[in-house]
Enzyme design. Structure first.
Site, PDB file in Angstrom:
ATOM      1  N   SER A   1       0.815  -1.213   0.000  1.00 56.65           N
ATOM      2  CA  SER A   1       0.000   0.000   0.000  1.00 56.65           C
ATOM      3  C   SER A   1       0.854   1.270   0.000  1.00 56.65           C
ATOM      4  O   SER A   1       1.546   1.544  -0.983  1.00 56.65           O
ATOM      5  CB  SER A   1      -0.958  -0.046   1.198  1.00 56.65           C
TER       6      SER A   1
ATOM      7  N   ASP B   1       9.847   5.050 -10.293  1.00 51.65           N
ATOM      8  CA  ASP B   1       9.344   5.676 -11.522  1.00 51.65           C
ATOM      9  C   ASP B   1      10.089   6.963 -11.868  1.00 51.65           C
ATOM     10  O   ASP B   1      10.261   7.294 -13.046  1.00 51.65           O
ATOM     11  CB  ASP B   1       7.846   5.972 -11.383  1.00 51.65           C
TER      12      ASP B   1
ATOM     13  N   LYS C   1      -0.604  -4.244  -3.282  1.00 51.61           N
ATOM     14  CA  LYS C   1      -1.894  -3.693  -2.844  1.00 51.61           C
ATOM     15  C   LYS C   1      -2.023  -2.275  -3.400  1.00 51.61           C
ATOM     16  O   LYS C   1      -1.468  -1.327  -2.860  1.00 51.61           O
ATOM     17  CB  LYS C   1      -2.006  -3.669  -1.320  1.00 51.61           C
TER      18      LYS C   1
END
Length: 547
Positions: free
Chosen positions: A297, A308, A322
């Site tokens: 999460s 990224d 998740k």
């Protein structure tokens, strides 16, 4: 309504609610009619069962069972939070609750103090890890679940609770009176150096002020060593928490105005994009983020953003997967429903939510079945099934013997005995457990044994052999003898790993969570690899470049 029983009053009120719902939603004769119809059916079933079932029923318990079953059918993260559960919910979101300040678990059939928190009411009252709770305020606690006992232990600050405990090594039962208080559990329990020029920050949960605490930790490290070459952010075992704090933690390392995460769900008006709002602490210092299969999460948001944006290197195992967002809605009587309302997407556009589950856990998805995305530098990353680290490491092999030593609490119980025999030990950085023979003698006293995969397979083989007659009894006995001999050598073969477990558990009895972490860092192979990467600028740059 004077002549009505309390139960019939409830049914009448529910019926009026259904009538009101039908009136409110009669403009849609499709889905909303189905909702009203099924609520009416449920009400009628509830009335009939309550009236005619052979035994007396607890309406609250019956309704809770129905609600829990309904929400469980949706996903593992959508659930009902009753008024009595609110303190637990407060701990998850704020990192604090009102109670005695101790972790408890069932060991040998007793609710047992697993770890009293530092400076908590439990510690101040003298409770120790290993104490078994026999009664709470005179009410028997034997056979109760940890959830049931926790519900009693939590309460308003200043109120008292009396525990009857059985302490290993003490013949008579002890009574301990505690005064409940607000218990704060730090989300950054340790900050320090793992090498002369490499800092280390562990974040255990994304509760309130997680971003501020990580920022403060990094500032302290840089103040202590202006020539800091890199920092490790440890998110292993961190199951997540508040979405806002994931944004704040990311903001420590990336500039103001960067997109961190977008959420998209059924209600389009609720779709949102979250950007960093504050000046960062340091956007240039080399960064390694440690993750494992239990990083989930909010941990995956931070790790995904770092990957990224090519801001740092991820090291460890694939994360949990998740990518769902939960929000809470008030449902009356101080209760809430926490439900999944959206999926989140990190800067590359990918969602890392697992799409397959096995036995309630995310299943592995082959890379060729996952969609490809690009990082800011042009590196290929994949969606679905968690985040794949830039340096993928196999976790320490969990042998049968190590699993049994922990799951059957042999490590815990030996540490309890050790603490009873030793009033103090050396500081964590200096402590080393040296009494290996005493530990082996303890295992012998406890009749320690464990099942291996080989033994489980041999049992199947014996059954098959009996059916088909391919193996003689002597052949089976020869295999059994080899397994027994191999098991005798397992303790010595796994000695280093067992010593690490023992040292962490023993040190936690004297120096709490911070001491446990400090000892763990000594023998952590993933920390060593992170240090190597952060101190090798060429390798660090190469990892963040397109392959």
């Amino acid at each position: 309504m004077k002549g009505l029983t309390r139960g019939w009053k409830v049914f009448l009120l529910v019926g009026l609610f259904v009538l009101g719902l039908g009136t409110t939603l009669n403009t849609d004769h499709g889905k909303y009619f189905e909702i009203a119809k099924n609520i009416e059916i449920f009400t009628n079933i509830y009335k009939e069962v309550n009236t005619y079932y052979v035994d007396e029923l607890d309406p609250g318990k019956l309704m809770r069972t129905a609600v829990d079953a309904m929400l469980k059918s949706l996903d593992p993260y959508t659930n009902f939070i009753s008024e009595s559960d609110i303190e637990g919910f407060r701990y998850v979101t704020e990192g604090k609750y009102n109670g005695i300040g101790a972790q408890i678990r069932v060991i040998d059939g007793y609710i047992t103090i697993a770890e009293p928190y530092e400076k908590s009411p439990a510690m101040e009252a003298g409770l120790r890890a290993g104490d078994q709770i026999i009664a709470v305020d005179g009410h028997n606690a034997v056979g109760k679940t940890p959830e049931e006992v926790n519900e009693i232990l939590k309460g308003y600050p200043g109120t008292e609770v009396e525990l009857t405990i059985k302490r290993p090594g003490v013949d008579k039962e002890l009574k301990v009176r505690l005064v409940r208080d607000e218990v704060k559990v730090p989300n950054v329990p340790y900050v320090g150096f793992v090498a002369d020029d490499v800092g280390y920050i562990v974040l255990t949960t994304f509760t309130r002020d997680a971003g501020r605490n990580v920022a403060g930790a990094l500032k302290d490290l840089e103040a202590d060593n202006p020539d800091l070459k890199g920092v490790i952010l440890d998110l292993r075992g961190n199951g997540g928490g508040l979405l806002a704090e994931a944004v704040n933690v990311s903001n420590v390392f990336i500039p103001k105005g960067e997109l961190v995460v977008s959420t998209r769900g059924k209600v389009k008006e609720w779709d949102r994009s979250f950007k960093t709002l504050n000046p960062p602490v340091d956007t240039d210092i080399p960064l390694a983020v440690l993750i494992d299969k239990n990083s989930a999460s909010a941990s995956e948001i931070v790790s995904g953003v770092i990957q990224d944006l090519d801001r740092g290197v991820l090291i460890g195992q694939r994360s949990y997967g998740k990518g769902l967002v939960q929000n809470t809605r008030d449902v009356g009587y101080n209760a809430k429903v926490k439900m999944t309302t959206a999926k989140y997407y990190i800067p590359s556009g990918r969602c890392i939510q697992s799409v397959e589950y096995k036995d309630g856990k995310p299943a592995h998805i082959p890379d060729d079945q996952r969609a490809a995305f690009k990082t800011r530098n042009g590196r290929t990353v994949l969606d679905g099934g968690g985040l794949k680290p830039d340096i993928l490491l196999d976790p320490d092999a969990e042998s049968d013997i190590l699993e049994t030593l922990q799951e059957k609490h042999f490590i815990f119980k030996y540490a309890t005995r050790f603490a009873l025999q030793h009033d103090s030990i050396a500081p964590p950085e200096e402590f080393h457990f040296t009494d290996w023979e005493d530990f082996l003698a303890f295992l012998a006293e406890e009749n320690f044994d464990y099942d291996t995969d080989s033994e489980r397979l041999l049992k199947q083989l014996k059954e098959k052999a009996a059916e088909e007659g391919y193996l003689r009894p002597a052949d089976i006995k020869a295999i059994e003898a080899k397994i027994i001999e191999a098991k005798k050598q397992d303790l010595e073969k796994n000695k280093d790993a067992i010593l690490d477990l023992l040292e962490k558990e023993i040190v936690s009895r004297y120096y709490f969570e911070e001491g446990r972490i400090m000892v763990g860092l000594r023998n952590d192979p993933e920390i060593k690899i992170a240090v190597e990467v952060l101190t090798d600028s060429a390798r660090y740059r190469q990892l963040l470049s397109p392959q």
